[in-house]
Design a protein around this motif. Structure first.
Motif, PDB file in Angstrom:
ATOM      1  N   ASP A 186      -2.768  39.355 124.147  1.00  0.00           N
ATOM      2  CA  ASP A 186      -1.576  40.299 124.389  1.00  0.00           C
ATOM      3  C   ASP A 186      -1.677  41.410 123.748  1.00  0.00           C
ATOM      4  O   ASP A 186      -1.036  42.605 124.259  1.00  0.00           O
ATOM      5  N   ALA A 187      -2.619  41.691 122.767  1.00  0.00           N
ATOM      6  CA  ALA A 187      -2.628  42.944 122.115  1.00  0.00           C
ATOM      7  C   ALA A 187      -4.256  43.134 121.652  1.00  0.00           C
ATOM      8  O   ALA A 187      -4.812  41.994 121.452  1.00  0.00           O
ATOM      9  N   ASP A 202      -7.573  48.518 127.992  1.00  0.00           N
ATOM     10  CA  ASP A 202      -6.802  48.698 129.255  1.00  0.00           C
ATOM     11  C   ASP A 202      -7.430  48.491 130.658  1.00  0.00           C
ATOM     12  O   ASP A 202      -6.807  47.755 131.645  1.00  0.00           O
ATOM     13  N   ALA A 203      -8.558  48.849 130.674  1.00  0.00           N
ATOM     14  CA  ALA A 203      -9.376  48.517 131.996  1.00  0.00           C
ATOM     15  C   ALA A 203      -9.502  47.012 132.414  1.00  0.00           C
ATOM     16  O   ALA A 203      -9.534  46.585 133.307  1.00  0.00           O
ATOM     17  N   VAL A 204     -10.065  46.269 131.427  1.00  0.00           N
ATOM     18  CA  VAL A 204     -10.405  44.891 131.247  1.00  0.00           C
ATOM     19  C   VAL A 204      -9.062  43.838 131.436  1.00  0.00           C
ATOM     20  O   VAL A 204      -8.863  43.053 132.164  1.00  0.00           O
ATOM     21  N   SER A 205      -7.861  44.382 130.931  1.00  0.00           N
ATOM     22  CA  SER A 205      -6.740  43.554 130.697  1.00  0.00           C
ATOM     23  C   SER A 205      -6.029  43.905 132.022  1.00  0.00           C
ATOM     24  O   SER A 205      -5.332  43.110 132.561  1.00  0.00           O
ATOM     25  N   GLY A 206      -5.823  45.233 132.492  1.00  0.00           N
ATOM     26  CA  GLY A 206      -5.168  45.859 133.364  1.00  0.00           C
ATOM     27  C   GLY A 206      -4.145  45.807 133.134  1.00  0.00           C
ATOM     28  O   GLY A 206      -2.603  46.255 133.836  1.00  0.00           O
ATOM     29  N   ARG A 207      -3.862  45.992 131.732  1.00  0.00           N
ATOM     30  CA  ARG A 207      -2.223  46.272 131.298  1.00  0.00           C
ATOM     31  C   ARG A 207      -2.302  47.546 130.355  1.00  0.00           C
ATOM     32  O   ARG A 207      -2.960  47.453 128.917  1.00  0.00           O
ATOM     33  N   THR A 208      -2.059  48.684 130.461  1.00  0.00           N
ATOM     34  CA  THR A 208      -2.049  49.766 129.753  1.00  0.00           C
ATOM     35  C   THR A 208      -0.914  49.862 128.683  1.00  0.00           C
ATOM     36  O   THR A 208      -1.151  50.691 127.560  1.00  0.00           O
ATOM     37  N   ALA A 285      -6.031  60.064 113.689  1.00  0.00           N
ATOM     38  CA  ALA A 285      -7.252  59.663 114.574  1.00  0.00           C
ATOM     39  C   ALA A 285      -7.139  58.176 115.241  1.00  0.00           C
ATOM     40  O   ALA A 285      -7.478  58.210 116.509  1.00  0.00           O
ATOM     41  N   PHE A 286      -6.527  57.291 114.875  1.00  0.00           N
ATOM     42  CA  PHE A 286      -6.103  56.209 115.975  1.00  0.00           C
ATOM     43  C   PHE A 286      -5.287  56.692 116.743  1.00  0.00           C
ATOM     44  O   PHE A 286      -5.387  56.088 117.892  1.00  0.00           O
ATOM     45  N   ALA A 287      -4.197  57.459 116.506  1.00  0.00           N
ATOM     46  CA  ALA A 287      -3.292  57.795 117.541  1.00  0.00           C
ATOM     47  C   ALA A 287      -4.003  58.504 118.794  1.00  0.00           C
ATOM     48  O   ALA A 287      -3.885  58.413 120.040  1.00  0.00           O
ATOM     49  N   ASP A 288      -4.768  59.372 118.235  1.00  0.00           N
ATOM     50  CA  ASP A 288      -5.619  60.001 119.190  1.00  0.00           C
ATOM     51  C   ASP A 288      -6.655  59.293 120.189  1.00  0.00           C
ATOM     52  O   ASP A 288      -7.045  59.566 121.190  1.00  0.00           O
ATOM     53  N   ALA A 289      -6.932  58.227 119.563  1.00  0.00           N
ATOM     54  CA  ALA A 289      -7.869  57.332 120.316  1.00  0.00           C
ATOM     55  C   ALA A 289      -7.119  56.475 121.279  1.00  0.00           C
ATOM     56  O   ALA A 289      -7.852  55.586 121.753  1.00  0.00           O
ATOM     57  N   GLY A 290      -5.752  56.442 121.036  1.00  0.00           N
ATOM     58  CA  GLY A 290      -5.126  55.564 122.035  1.00  0.00           C
ATOM     59  C   GLY A 290      -4.648  54.280 121.267  1.00  0.00           C
ATOM     60  O   GLY A 290      -3.808  53.467 122.095  1.00  0.00           O
ATOM     61  N   PHE A 291      -4.284  54.296 119.709  1.00  0.00           N
ATOM     62  CA  PHE A 291      -3.832  53.281 119.318  1.00  0.00           C
ATOM     63  C   PHE A 291      -2.378  53.303 119.367  1.00  0.00           C
ATOM     64  O   PHE A 291      -1.717  54.598 119.069  1.00  0.00           O
ATOM     65  N   THR A 292      -1.499  52.267 119.510  1.00  0.00           N
ATOM     66  CA  THR A 292       0.069  52.192 119.349  1.00  0.00           C
ATOM     67  C   THR A 292       0.279  52.083 117.751  1.00  0.00           C
ATOM     68  O   THR A 292       1.495  52.552 117.598  1.00  0.00           O
ATOM     69  N   ASP A 293      -0.446  51.254 117.193  1.00  0.00           N
ATOM     70  CA  ASP A 293      -0.146  50.878 115.757  1.00  0.00           C
ATOM     71  C   ASP A 293      -1.130  50.987 114.677  1.00  0.00           C
ATOM     72  O   ASP A 293      -2.264  50.723 115.186  1.00  0.00           O
ATOM     73  N   VAL A 294      -0.825  51.552 113.687  1.00  0.00           N
ATOM     74  CA  VAL A 294      -1.847  51.665 112.616  1.00  0.00           C
ATOM     75  C   VAL A 294      -1.003  51.271 111.066  1.00  0.00           C
ATOM     76  O   VAL A 294       0.011  51.606 110.644  1.00  0.00           O
ATOM     77  N   ALA A 295      -1.943  50.440 110.604  1.00  0.00           N
ATOM     78  CA  ALA A 295      -1.548  49.835 109.252  1.00  0.00           C
ATOM     79  C   ALA A 295      -2.306  50.479 108.033  1.00  0.00           C
ATOM     80  O   ALA A 295      -3.599  50.420 108.377  1.00  0.00           O
TER      81      ALA A 295
END
Length: 321
Positions: A186-187, A202-208, A285-295
């Motif tokens: 799921d993530a 995104d491309a493999v899962s088909g879920r952006t 840098a994570f947000a710029d790379a398309g990550f939604t969450d950073v710990a």
């Protein structure tokens, strides 16, 4: 908008301290908390390795808002996947639906303790794929009997199971692992802020809309020299990279492998000191790379309470601003 998390690092803190820090992280305003699941610390100077799942149960009872997650559990050797499914279901019930099961193919450091040897990475990926299938079926309410290449399950069923299931987030490092695990998960979990990882997922899962969860070590301190010294003492193992870190069997191996890593080498790769802008830049840098969450991982047990106060007053407002 990115979500920001706090790492409950079992390698550097005892169980009672971790529970206290989790409550502090919620008060400070973090969106989620992730917990490592280790049998050994990376280096002996870290000095801890309590059982993550008992600690998570306690954390679920001293928090009420913050999302919880393993980052990550390995369900292929130390734990049978049927037992991981039971643990995940229980924590999800205790936390009223706030838990995500983060899983990965593990490290020799933690898995060698059961005496089964350490298989090559392709075999570990096969094992993880089977484990995800077993966990998913059990969390979905199936009565499971399973005969696989790596695992067997005999008439298993979860008797206490959350109605909404448990989201599964899987650690990946490149296209091969994404193609194996994105359809089953799921993530996404990754530790490098690489746009190609998010795009391929995104491309493999088909879920952006899938969560893409990263993690970043930092060593905040008002005294930069003190921060660098602490990061070098406890976190120089990070310089090896995950392909190396997955293979070494114990803290002595990591100490030997990193004996020539200098404090300035660590400071070049981990934000150290009081500079909030440097931390924000590294997280961004994570947000710029398309990550939604950073710990973030704040290095050093002794610094956690001061860091949580700083995060509440300075760091989280800067990240969100």
């Amino acid at each position: 908008m990115s979500r920001y998390g706090y790492t409950l690092m079992t390698e550097q803190s005892g169980p009672r301290e971790l529970v206290r820090y989790a409550a502090g992280a919620e008060k400070a305003g973090f969106d989620f908390a992730v917990m490592s699941d280790h049998y050994f610390p990376w280096l002996a100077t870290q000095g801890h390795a309590p059982y993550a799942w008992s600690t998570l149960g306690a954390v679920s009872q001293v928090t009420s808002r913050i999302d919880l997650m393993t980052y990550v559990t390995c369900p292929i050797m130390r734990y049978h996947p049927a037992v991981v499914a039971q643990k995940a279901a229980t924590v999800q019930l205790l936390s009223d639906g706030r838990f995500t099961l983060g899983i990965g193919a593990g490290e020799n450091l933690n898995e060698h303790v059961v005496g089964r040897g350490w298989p090559p990475v392709n075999t570990r990926h096969e094992m993880l794929g089977e484990a995800i299938d077993i966990i998913t079926r059990l969390l979905g309410g199936d009565d499971v009997t399973y005969r696989g290449r790596h695992f067997n399950v005999d008439s298993a069923r979860l008797w206490d199971r959350p109605d909404g299931g448990v989201p599964i987030a899987t650690a990946v490092s490149g296209e091969q692992s994404i193609r194996l695990f994105a359809p089953k998960s799921d993530a996404m979990i990754a530790v490098e802020p690489t746009a190609e990882l998010a795009e391929t997922w995104d491309a493999v899962s088909g879920r952006t809309a899938d969560r893409k969860i990263g993690q970043l070590p930092i060593c905040w301190d008002r005294d930069r020299d003190k921060a660098i010294a602490r990061a070098h003492d406890q976190f120089r193992w990070f310089a090896g990279g995950w392909k190396v870190n997955a293979e070494l069997p114990g803290p002595a191996g990591f100490a030997g492998a990193t004996q020539f890593v200098r404090p300035e080498d660590v400071a070049d790769n981990i934000p150290c000191g009081p500079d909030t802008d440097a931390i924000v830049e590294a997280v961004s840098a994570f947000a710029d790379a398309g990550f939604t969450d950073v710990a973030v991982v704040q290095i050093g047990d002794e610094s956690q309470l001061d860091f949580l106060s700083y995060a509440e007053s300075e760091l989280l407002p800067a990240l969100r601003g």
